[in-house]
Design an enzyme around this catalytic site. Structure first.
Site, PDB file in Angstrom:
ATOM      1  N   ASP A 331      -5.389   0.891  36.842  1.00  0.00           N
ATOM      2  CA  ASP A 331      -6.235   1.934  37.423  1.00  0.00           C
ATOM      3  C   ASP A 331      -7.078   1.271  38.509  1.00  0.00           C
ATOM      4  OD1 ASP A 331      -7.617   4.540  37.515  1.00  0.00           O
ATOM      5  OD2 ASP A 331      -9.313   3.360  36.782  1.00  0.00           O
ATOM      6  N   THR A 333     -10.126   2.352  40.350  1.00  0.00           N
ATOM      7  CA  THR A 333     -11.588   2.393  40.321  1.00  0.00           C
ATOM      8  C   THR A 333     -12.130   1.786  39.040  1.00  0.00           C
ATOM      9  OG1 THR A 333     -11.520   4.407  41.655  1.00  0.00           O
ATOM     10  CG2 THR A 333     -13.597   3.885  40.549  1.00  0.00           C
ATOM     11  N   GLY A 481      -6.882   8.297  41.531  1.00  0.00           N
ATOM     12  CA  GLY A 481      -7.082   9.675  41.958  1.00  0.00           C
ATOM     13  C   GLY A 481      -7.511   9.776  43.400  1.00  0.00           C
ATOM     14  N   LYS A 508      -1.741  10.865  34.567  1.00  0.00           N
ATOM     15  CA  LYS A 508      -1.490   9.421  34.575  1.00  0.00           C
ATOM     16  C   LYS A 508      -0.459   9.032  33.524  1.00  0.00           C
ATOM     17  CE  LYS A 508      -5.881   7.908  36.576  1.00  0.00           C
ATOM     18  NZ  LYS A 508      -7.098   7.076  36.419  1.00  0.00           N
ATOM     19  N   ASP A 527     -10.163   1.739  32.488  1.00  0.00           N
ATOM     20  CA  ASP A 527     -11.536   1.577  32.001  1.00  0.00           C
ATOM     21  C   ASP A 527     -11.776   2.299  30.684  1.00  0.00           C
ATOM     22  OD1 ASP A 527     -11.668   4.235  32.710  1.00  0.00           O
ATOM     23  OD2 ASP A 527     -12.953   3.930  34.449  1.00  0.00           O
TER      24      ASP A 527
END
Length: 650
Positions: A331, A333, A481, A508, A527
């Site tokens: 991922d 971010t 995203g 996802k 996260d």
């Protein structure tokens, strides 16, 4: 139990007639000497062997023969054969008291080593709790009072003095300090924390004091979560451990079959006494206690080493699978990037330079709580710029802020601010936007004087992580995203192989499934907040940031730090522990597969029959080798830096 049985074993071995014969010494000619080994050996059989005997009965009742049944069979056969020899009912070669004593001691030693390893893991975790201060200083309306950390409640503000430990998870509301977080993340260097940053219970403010507002206490803290994770990992059963249990079951039937064939063959050739000796020898030395240690000890030590390195293994199957991963899906971010805006470029026009533009923008934004404002102020502070006091601060949603700085009206904002003042895009922000940056214009007295580009800053460790994964032949994929330009910019900077951009959280997991449909084993790194479905769908789910309920529920491995290089630590640990498991399984099972036929007399036609004494020594040696081989895992350095360096230096 081990130490007492070790002491009891000394006279049993020393006064065993067969042991004296093997070493060539003579026992004292006293009436009580022949009974020392039988009496104390009987105590050892019923007391030291009790865990194995009860385990054997349990396996019989469940009709699942395995490790305990084979061990119980071996010590029981040795016990009755030895008594038969001591009473003159059987051949003197079947006096196995010394082998029985060594057998029980070696098996208890193996279990003690395993329990000691588990205790060291627990001790390492208990030491985290020991780092919590005995007292906390809580701020009240009357001043500061001293309380126990257990009395703290969410919302309380506590004082952490220089060199002191944080008593509970919280958020800094005043002050800043370099925090020693090594006990949680494995990171050896202090990390700078300031107002608004989260701090973890047990971490140490090394250089200055803080005021922290408590956000979690007791079982809700990160440390409590770490303890639960490791406890779950230790109690879970791995695929390799189940294989070891099945192997023990096969060895049980192998030993019984070999013993039956041995008895029949030696009896058929007219040597019934030798048939008894060979059959009993086969059953005694077929004990697989080394096999019993082969997997649990490796996993136990691996779990402990992982916890010390900031890698928390929740599911042992996930750890085993990590060595075969073909693609790692990150991922973006908060994983590859820091998850917060940072000033990445500054443009200046007129007679000003970049530092002056940043200083004016920071002065105007100083009173704002917006994340972009905080990023601008932080950038100015990091560059050592002077932030002038501002007056008349005003904030207009979707436009920007306005304040008077040193007599000039300074405005900072995005495209709508530019439209409002009627100015031209003199900083050529188009290139910035193509890179996915947020563009803010700086206006002084109605004139555009510069611009700032802000973006989610890439973690400096991310490039090393990607390079190391490529070196291992693993495909690196990024999912986010964010819009395509932003994603492509980050991917290009890091050398990422494939990008999924504009993906909603609920989609996802479908991307993970798509990679799996290509035949790839996928590890998902996120996260743990909006990545739960993908973490659960992946072959291995890795959550960055310990302590969140979602991460604990959806991932098999938790990284206590936010360093993406820790993924390499998981791979290195998986491969190293698998090597040790394989080596131990082959050694432990191989010993039985070779020694049992030799003890049965398969080479008797050429004049070689494995003596019971040699078989017992080899049996003990196999256990020691397995235990020592597992201990070599303790040399593994699982810090992110060391793991990446080990891969890149190959």
């Amino acid at each position: 139990m081990f130490w007492i049985n070790l002491i009891l074993a000394v006279p049993v071995v020393a006064f065993s007639g067969m042991f004296a014969m093997v070493l060539g010494y003579t026992l004292p000619d006293l009436p009580w000497v022949p009974w020392v080994a039988p009496v104390i050996g009987t105590v050892m059989y019923f007391w030291g062997g009790w865990p194995f005997l009860t385990g054997a009965v349990s396996e019989l009742r469940s009709r699942k023969p395995g490790m305990m049944l084979l061990i119980g069979l071996a010590i029981t056969v040795a016990f009755f054969a030895s008594w038969g020899a001591s009473l003159g009912l059987l051949h003197h070669e079947l006096e196995f008291w010394w082998e029985l004593a060594l057998l029980i001691v070696i098996m208890l030693l193996g279990h003690w080593i395993e329990m000691r390893s588990l205790a060291q893991t627990t001790s390492a975790l208990d030491s985290l709790a020991a780092l919590l201060p005995d007292e906390a200083e809580r701020v009240t309306s009357a001043g500061v009072e001293t309380v126990s950390p257990s009395d703290l409640r969410v919302g309380d503000v506590v004082v952490v003095r220089p060199g002191g430990s944080v008593p509970a998870d919280g958020r800094i509301v005043d002050g800043g300090a370099d925090m020693d977080e090594s006990m949680v993340t494995g990171e050896s260097r202090p990390v700078t924390r300031a107002v608004g940053d989260q701090v973890t219970a047990g971490t140490v403010a090394t250089d200055s004091g803080l005021r922290v507002q408590v956000t979690a206490t007791g079982d809700d803290t990160t440390l409590a979560g770490i303890r639960r994770l490791v406890a779950d990992a230790q109690s879970s059963t791995s695929r390799a451990q189940r294989l070891a249990d099945r192997a023990a079951g096969w060895l049980f039937w192998f030993a019984l079959g070999a013993a039956a064939v041995t008895a029949v063959v030696w009896s058929a050739i007219g040597m019934p006494d030798e048939a008894v000796i060979r059959t009993i020898t086969v059953l005694v030395i077929a004990c697989p206690h080394a096999l019993g240690l082969a997997i649990p000890l490796v996993v136990s030590i691996a779990t402990e080493r992982a916890a010390r390195g900031g890698v928390l293994v929740k599911d042992r199957l996930a750890l085993e699978s990590m060595r075969t991963i073909g693609a790692v899906l990150f991922d973006k971010t908060g994983t590859l990037t820091k998850g917060e805006p940072t000033v990445v470029d500054i443009a200046a026009v007129a007679d000003l330079d970049a530092h002056q533009i940043l200083a004016l923008a920071a002065s105007a934004e100083a009173d704002s709580e917006h994340p972009l404002a905080r990023a601008i102020v932080r950038a100015a502070q990091e560059r050592g710029l002077s932030i002038a006091p501002a007056t008349g601060f005003q904030s207009s949603p979707a436009v920007g802020v306005t304040a008077t700085v040193s007599g000039a009206v300074i405005r900072v904002g995005g495209p709508r601010l530019l439209e409002e003042v009627g100015g031209a895009d003199v900083v050529e922000s188009g290139a910035w936007r193509e890179q996915g940056s947020i563009v803010l214009h700086v206006v002084r007295d109605g004139q555009v004087i510069g611009g700032l580009a802000l973006a989610d800053e890439i973690r400096p460790e991310s490039r090393e992580a990607v390079d190391a994964l490529h070196r291992l032949g693993v495909e690196v994929v990024m999912i986010t995203g964010d819009a395509e330009p932003v994603a492509r910019s980050v991917a290009a900077a890091l050398g990422i192989d494939r990008v999924f951009a504009g993906v909603r959280p609920e989609d996802k997991a479908a991307k993970v499934a798509a990679l799996q449909a290509e035949g790839l084993k996928v590890a998902m790194v996120g996260d743990g907040v909006n990545d739960a479905p993908a973490l659960a769908r992946a072959d291995v789910g890795i959550a960055i940031g310990a302590g969140t309920d979602v991460a604990i529920g959806s991932a098999g491995v938790i990284l206590a730090s936010s360093d993406p290089r820790s993924v390499l630590s998981v791979i290195e640990l998986s491969r190293a522990s698998y090597r040790k498991m394989t080596q131990n399984l082959w050694w432990a099972a191989g010993y039985n597969l070779i020694s049992v036929p030799l003890a049965a007399g398969v080479l008797a036609p050429i004049g070689f029959v494995l003596p019971m004494s040699v078989g017992a020594i080899l049996m003990s040696l196999s256990t020691v080798v397995v235990a020592l081989n597992a201990q070599l895992l303790r040399r593994l350095d699982l810090t992110p830096e060391a793991s990446v360096r080990a891969v890149l230096d190959r």
